[in-house]
Design an enzyme around this catalytic site. Sequence first.
Site, short mmCIF file in Angstrom:
data_model
loop_
_atom_site.label_atom_id
_atom_site.label_comp_id
_atom_site.label_asym_id
_atom_site.label_seq_id
_atom_site.Cartn_x
_atom_site.Cartn_y
_atom_site.Cartn_z
N SER A 114 12.39 50.06 10.13
CA SER A 114 11.50 50.52 11.21
C SER A 114 10.30 49.46 11.37
CB SER A 114 10.79 51.71 10.64
OG SER A 114 11.55 52.84 10.47
N ASP A 333 12.93 60.70 9.99
CA ASP A 333 13.60 59.71 9.17
C ASP A 333 13.64 59.80 7.66
OD1 ASP A 333 14.64 56.45 8.80
OD2 ASP A 333 12.93 56.67 7.76
N ASP A 374 13.07 54.66 16.75
CA ASP A 374 13.09 53.00 16.41
C ASP A 374 14.62 52.46 16.38
OD1 ASP A 374 12.99 54.68 14.40
OD2 ASP A 374 11.60 53.65 13.26
N HIS A 453 20.08 53.88 7.89
CA HIS A 453 19.92 53.80 9.46
C HIS A 453 21.30 53.70 10.11
CE1 HIS A 453 15.30 52.53 8.78
NE2 HIS A 453 15.75 53.82 8.42
ZN LIG Z 1 14.20 54.89 7.44
#
Ligand SMILES: [Zn+2]
Length: 503
Positions: A114, A333, A374, A453
């Site tokens: 991020s 997230d 993101d 991610h």
């Molecule tokens: Zn993260």
Amino acid sequence: MRYFVVAFTLCILGGCGGFFLKDEIMKERSPEFWIKNAQQDLLKKLTTKLNLNKAKRMIFFLGDGMSIPTVTAARIYKGQMDGLDGERDSLSFENFPVLGLSKTYCVDKQVADSACSATAYLSGVKANYETIGVSAHVQKNDCLAAKIEKNQVESIAAWAQSAGLSTGIVTTTTVTNASPAGTFSHTSNREFESDFDIRAANKSLEHCEDIAKQLIFQNPGSNFKVILGGGRANFLPNFTKEGNRLDNLDLIKHWKSSKKSQANYVTDRESLLNIDVENTDYLLGLFNKGDLDYHLDSGCIQPTLEEMTEAAIKILQKNEKGYFLFVEGGLIDRAHHMNLAVKALDETVELSKAVQKAVDLTDEKDTLIVVTADHAHVMSMAGYPDRGNLITGIGTEMSPIDHLPYMTLSYANGPSSGHYTHEGHRDDLRQVNNIGEKNFEFPSLVPMEIESHGGDDVAVFARGPWSNLFSGVIEQSDIPHFMAFAGCVGNGLTLCSLDNDMK
Ligand SMILES: [Zn+2]
Ligand SMILES: *[C@@H]1O[C@H](CO)[C@@H](O)[C@H](O)[C@H]1NC(C)=O
Ligand SMILES: *[C@@H]1O[C@H](CO)[C@@H](O)[C@H](O)[C@H]1NC(C)=O
């Protein structure tokens, strides 16, 4: 529109939940249904005009980790929670006229975090993993390099301030966390939220400046009209109950005393909702010691993202020249990292509500709204559950190999790995009793302490002036340049400089 649905529990697989929207799905048997639908969509497109106005107001919504499968699953989740046909439902921003894809890789990593991504989508420059507001000349933890002015990059919030616009940030995480920090900070490590973190990493306090301090003492953070989110600990000395700072600084006191006009500091939902907008020029709201609680866990002490967004817009819109607002749904997230798919979807729905509030409070003619993520996550949606099957439930198919059912949603990696297998065999999920509950950990393959991610492209949804720029497959670092063009801020090409050239 609320459909009349005949919902009843289907339990082909025993134990599982699910409902079947009988009448709705019967309609879909008729070709006329689809043809009418498509013709309506076509007409909507044909009557949409290009909006080439100047964007007086710019709102940037960031769903942290809001991958495309997250958007799809959240749409279905939202519809199913409302008793509607989930597959045909939509999140607020899915109704925006323009959609593009953003490539999220960083300078040194194929899959972004991020911090490097915030630098890209806010300052328009790609950077190294875990660094914020600095070019890729700065390596992680190189505090001295991050201090060199020519290595620092300015965000669109700074550009907006230079053009006389008001600016603000809103998040469900700490206000010093990587995404919001992308609007105001320059650091070689996103972890340096307070001086405590710098000391814990054995780095020099002389060389490294913590993110909270940058927010209060440096431009553009010190000029933000609105700062709403969590993270009180990073602003208070460690001799107070909640603080973790070692330098004895009470940054909240500093924030208040540095303001020449009406400055309000609030710490709970009630105070936020009762703010006197007319008499508030600056608003700082820190609603928790750390991140805010998940919406599904939160009582009424903390405001929702929607409520924070509304307060921010009402204060920022007092500036006739316009504003730039950054709003982050940061807990999507957090939930994915723990394989908590229900919470990730619920937080996505919360973001959708905040976006709808912004749509309701602004005018499409002069307000550019961009919604994006993101980076992605590694949750996938597996085939082939029946229509109307609960998105957070067990799918309706069996594996033809081990003859056991599997979840529709699962992860490529994460902390749940191994929770549902024994001696190399998958457990029968029909025996697991908290399936689909808010703290149910969805299955994952590769064992990791936290799920990672994903590197797939993320969507960019846009509405308002020059939203047409956001179509196609673009670099993540294009985003602030495109917004700046529409809003006439920054040093690049803008709509206003074009106009001047043509005069
Ligand atoms: Zn993260
Ligand atoms: C910092 O130094 C201490 C003492 O040498 C050590 O125990 C600790 O692991 C170090 N921490 C980091 C993050 O390097
Ligand atoms: C606060 O930090 C200082 C400096 O590291 C330390 O000496 C002190 O023990 C800490 N106080 C508390 C209450 O943790």
